[in-house]
Design a protein around this motif. Sequence first.
Motif, mmCIF file in Angstrom:
data_model
loop_
_atom_site.group_PDB
_atom_site.id
_atom_site.type_symbol
_atom_site.label_atom_id
_atom_site.label_comp_id
_atom_site.label_asym_id
_atom_site.label_seq_id
_atom_site.Cartn_x
_atom_site.Cartn_y
_atom_site.Cartn_z
ATOM 1 N N ARG A 167 4.559 -12.918 -3.271
ATOM 2 C CA ARG A 167 5.485 -13.338 -2.793
ATOM 3 C C ARG A 167 5.589 -13.514 -1.343
ATOM 4 O O ARG A 167 5.052 -13.253 -0.317
ATOM 5 C CB ARG A 167 6.645 -11.795 -2.939
ATOM 6 N N THR A 168 6.906 -14.119 -1.105
ATOM 7 C CA THR A 168 7.284 -14.023 0.562
ATOM 8 C C THR A 168 6.870 -12.377 1.407
ATOM 9 O O THR A 168 7.780 -11.900 1.104
ATOM 10 C CB THR A 168 8.287 -14.830 1.125
ATOM 11 N N LEU A 169 6.847 -12.525 2.425
ATOM 12 C CA LEU A 169 6.516 -10.843 3.003
ATOM 13 C C LEU A 169 7.474 -10.796 4.219
ATOM 14 O O LEU A 169 6.720 -11.919 5.320
ATOM 15 C CB LEU A 169 4.838 -10.364 3.380
ATOM 16 N N LYS A 170 7.803 -9.640 4.153
ATOM 17 C CA LYS A 170 8.686 -9.311 5.431
ATOM 18 C C LYS A 170 7.550 -8.965 6.505
ATOM 19 O O LYS A 170 6.875 -7.782 6.367
ATOM 20 C CB LYS A 170 10.033 -8.358 5.150
ATOM 21 N N GLU A 171 7.636 -9.054 7.806
ATOM 22 C CA GLU A 171 7.301 -8.612 8.728
ATOM 23 C C GLU A 171 8.090 -7.013 10.059
ATOM 24 O O GLU A 171 9.175 -6.781 10.150
ATOM 25 C CB GLU A 171 7.130 -9.649 9.993
ATOM 26 N N ARG A 202 0.197 -4.921 -5.759
ATOM 27 C CA ARG A 202 0.383 -4.823 -4.001
ATOM 28 C C ARG A 202 -0.466 -5.163 -3.471
ATOM 29 O O ARG A 202 -0.208 -6.250 -2.589
ATOM 30 C CB ARG A 202 0.259 -2.947 -3.753
ATOM 31 N N VAL A 203 -1.752 -5.164 -4.162
ATOM 32 C CA VAL A 203 -2.516 -5.681 -3.114
ATOM 33 C C VAL A 203 -2.810 -7.709 -3.022
ATOM 34 O O VAL A 203 -3.462 -7.666 -2.485
ATOM 35 C CB VAL A 203 -4.177 -5.224 -3.308
ATOM 36 N N TYR A 204 -2.209 -7.972 -4.032
ATOM 37 C CA TYR A 204 -2.495 -9.654 -4.708
ATOM 38 C C TYR A 204 -1.678 -9.912 -4.206
ATOM 39 O O TYR A 204 -2.133 -11.352 -3.281
ATOM 40 C CB TYR A 204 -2.405 -9.495 -6.156
ATOM 41 N N ASP A 205 -0.051 -9.253 -3.973
ATOM 42 C CA ASP A 205 0.706 -10.151 -2.703
ATOM 43 C C ASP A 205 0.373 -10.487 -1.359
ATOM 44 O O ASP A 205 1.058 -10.728 -0.509
ATOM 45 C CB ASP A 205 1.945 -9.369 -2.904
ATOM 46 N N SER A 206 -1.339 -9.679 -0.880
ATOM 47 C CA SER A 206 -1.287 -9.605 0.784
ATOM 48 C C SER A 206 -2.707 -10.586 0.544
ATOM 49 O O SER A 206 -2.669 -10.942 1.675
ATOM 50 C CB SER A 206 -1.671 -8.160 1.027
ATOM 51 N N LEU A 207 -3.009 -11.197 -0.737
ATOM 52 C CA LEU A 207 -4.525 -12.176 -0.338
ATOM 53 C C LEU A 207 -4.480 -13.403 -0.169
ATOM 54 O O LEU A 207 -4.761 -14.274 0.264
ATOM 55 C CB LEU A 207 -4.922 -12.277 -1.815
ATOM 56 N N ALA A 216 -1.621 -7.907 6.691
ATOM 57 C CA ALA A 216 -0.564 -8.166 5.936
ATOM 58 C C ALA A 216 -1.234 -6.932 4.969
ATOM 59 O O ALA A 216 -2.643 -5.951 4.611
ATOM 60 C CB ALA A 216 -0.976 -8.904 5.196
ATOM 61 N N LEU A 217 -0.241 -5.651 5.280
ATOM 62 C CA LEU A 217 -0.874 -4.249 4.565
ATOM 63 C C LEU A 217 0.354 -3.731 2.963
ATOM 64 O O LEU A 217 1.602 -4.376 3.095
ATOM 65 C CB LEU A 217 -0.112 -3.684 6.125
ATOM 66 N N SER A 218 -0.832 -3.022 2.257
ATOM 67 C CA SER A 218 -0.201 -3.004 1.194
ATOM 68 C C SER A 218 -0.606 -1.547 1.043
ATOM 69 O O SER A 218 -1.549 -1.576 2.058
ATOM 70 C CB SER A 218 -0.816 -3.313 0.306
ATOM 71 N N TRP A 219 0.124 -0.230 0.346
ATOM 72 C CA TRP A 219 -0.299 0.823 0.023
ATOM 73 C C TRP A 219 -0.523 1.124 -1.406
ATOM 74 O O TRP A 219 0.689 0.518 -2.089
ATOM 75 C CB TRP A 219 0.441 1.703 1.177
ATOM 76 N N TRP A 220 -0.759 2.175 -1.517
ATOM 77 C CA TRP A 220 -1.022 3.016 -3.227
ATOM 78 C C TRP A 220 -0.368 4.240 -3.302
ATOM 79 O O TRP A 220 -0.495 4.933 -2.249
ATOM 80 C CB TRP A 220 -2.375 2.684 -3.331
ATOM 81 N N LYS A 222 10.638 0.490 2.460
ATOM 82 C CA LYS A 222 11.176 -0.384 2.273
ATOM 83 C C LYS A 222 10.706 -1.272 1.265
ATOM 84 O O LYS A 222 10.973 -2.048 0.278
ATOM 85 C CB LYS A 222 12.412 -1.198 3.178
ATOM 86 N N ASN A 223 8.704 -1.371 1.845
ATOM 87 C CA ASN A 223 7.642 -2.337 0.659
ATOM 88 C C ASN A 223 6.263 -1.746 0.300
ATOM 89 O O ASN A 223 6.297 -1.438 0.962
ATOM 90 C CB ASN A 223 7.790 -3.600 2.027
ATOM 91 N N ALA A 224 6.292 -2.207 -0.670
ATOM 92 C CA ALA A 224 5.153 -1.818 -0.920
ATOM 93 C C ALA A 224 3.866 -2.787 -0.042
ATOM 94 O O ALA A 224 2.411 -2.619 -0.224
ATOM 95 C CB ALA A 224 4.727 -2.482 -2.544
ATOM 96 N N THR A 225 3.993 -3.685 0.011
ATOM 97 C CA THR A 225 3.206 -5.101 1.062
ATOM 98 C C THR A 225 4.242 -5.304 1.772
ATOM 99 O O THR A 225 5.535 -6.294 1.571
ATOM 100 C CB THR A 225 3.022 -5.768 0.089
ATOM 101 N N PHE A 226 3.511 -5.672 2.991
ATOM 102 C CA PHE A 226 4.355 -6.704 3.947
ATOM 103 C C PHE A 226 3.126 -6.940 5.381
ATOM 104 O O PHE A 226 1.750 -6.428 5.507
ATOM 105 C CB PHE A 226 5.047 -5.687 4.602
#
Length: 355
Positions: free
Chosen positions: A18-22, A66-71, A49-53, A34-38
Amino acid sequence: MNIFAEIEGIQYTPFACRTLKEYNLSNLEDAFKKNATFILNFDKNNKFALSWWVSPKRTRSYPYARVYDSLAFQGKRVTVIPVLKDEGKDGDRDFIQWDTISLMSLLGVYVIISYYKEAQKNLKFENKITNQKFDFEHIKQELRAISSYQSDALHWNISQIEKIKEITEKALNSYRKISKKLKVELHSDEEIERRIKEVLTEKNSFINYSRDLAEKAQIRESRTIQPKERVNGQKVQITIKNYLGGYYFFTCDEVIIQNDIIYLIECKHSKRSILPSKADIKDGLLKMILYTNLKNLKINDRKFQHCAILKLTTSQSFDSDRVKKLDFLGKIQIESKQNNFSVTINNLDLESLIK
């Protein structure tokens, strides 16, 4: 049946991220809310590109999605994992495992092992907490170190393991304070204190202990059919060895052997929706990253060629005309073609379905 395979490296191009917010560093806590990945604008020279568990356990809250969206991000990809999560005596407690960190290294993702510092009482249970918050000062400190770190994710992640005893002690102290403040009984400290003393004294003891737990979990999972799976073939244990000698213990939802070809099938099912959720599908796509990069796949020393399949199934109300209009599926179809795996929806080939 037990499958053994190797991974020498990862070659894969994602298309369904997905398109990530900054966010700027000053808004880090708000970004986590607000975001699992951004995308984090750390300073004028560094973006991550930061994600969190939510939990260190990989079967909770879709951390792989979440990690996939940062790849797709071309810079440094970072994921924050709590060293442990205690939900209280009426909830679960999970502890980070070596194989999780090793897998992130394989994907080129920098891991920050952190801990929860604050929480609120869960009003539905006497001894349960919710809305846990990380120690954001600790995360900022680690991000500062990553911003000037010149080696790859693998070496960074090994250095994180060397801090795991210290971080676990901080986590345990935080939970003691949370328990006292909220008057909520958490799980006993004894097991974690034992791990600190016996398991976390040095890297190899942590790795060996984690591996033993992962093998036991793999055996349990191989005997269980989850509600989000609809399988026809056999559920099989698959052990993957990386180029460093590390092991990943997974369960393949469905395996079918035809002649000298073995089909490794990851299954995602939805009873009520037109498709499984995007998070569920992305969780499956991360497995495709692994399966499409396997080498030397064997069963009892017999070598097989292999094909990877992402199998999506839905209820009987499946509407192929509605599915064809979903832009997300078009991205998955491109991704599957680019990376040499197949996708089926209710046993229909995705490529022919969306034409």
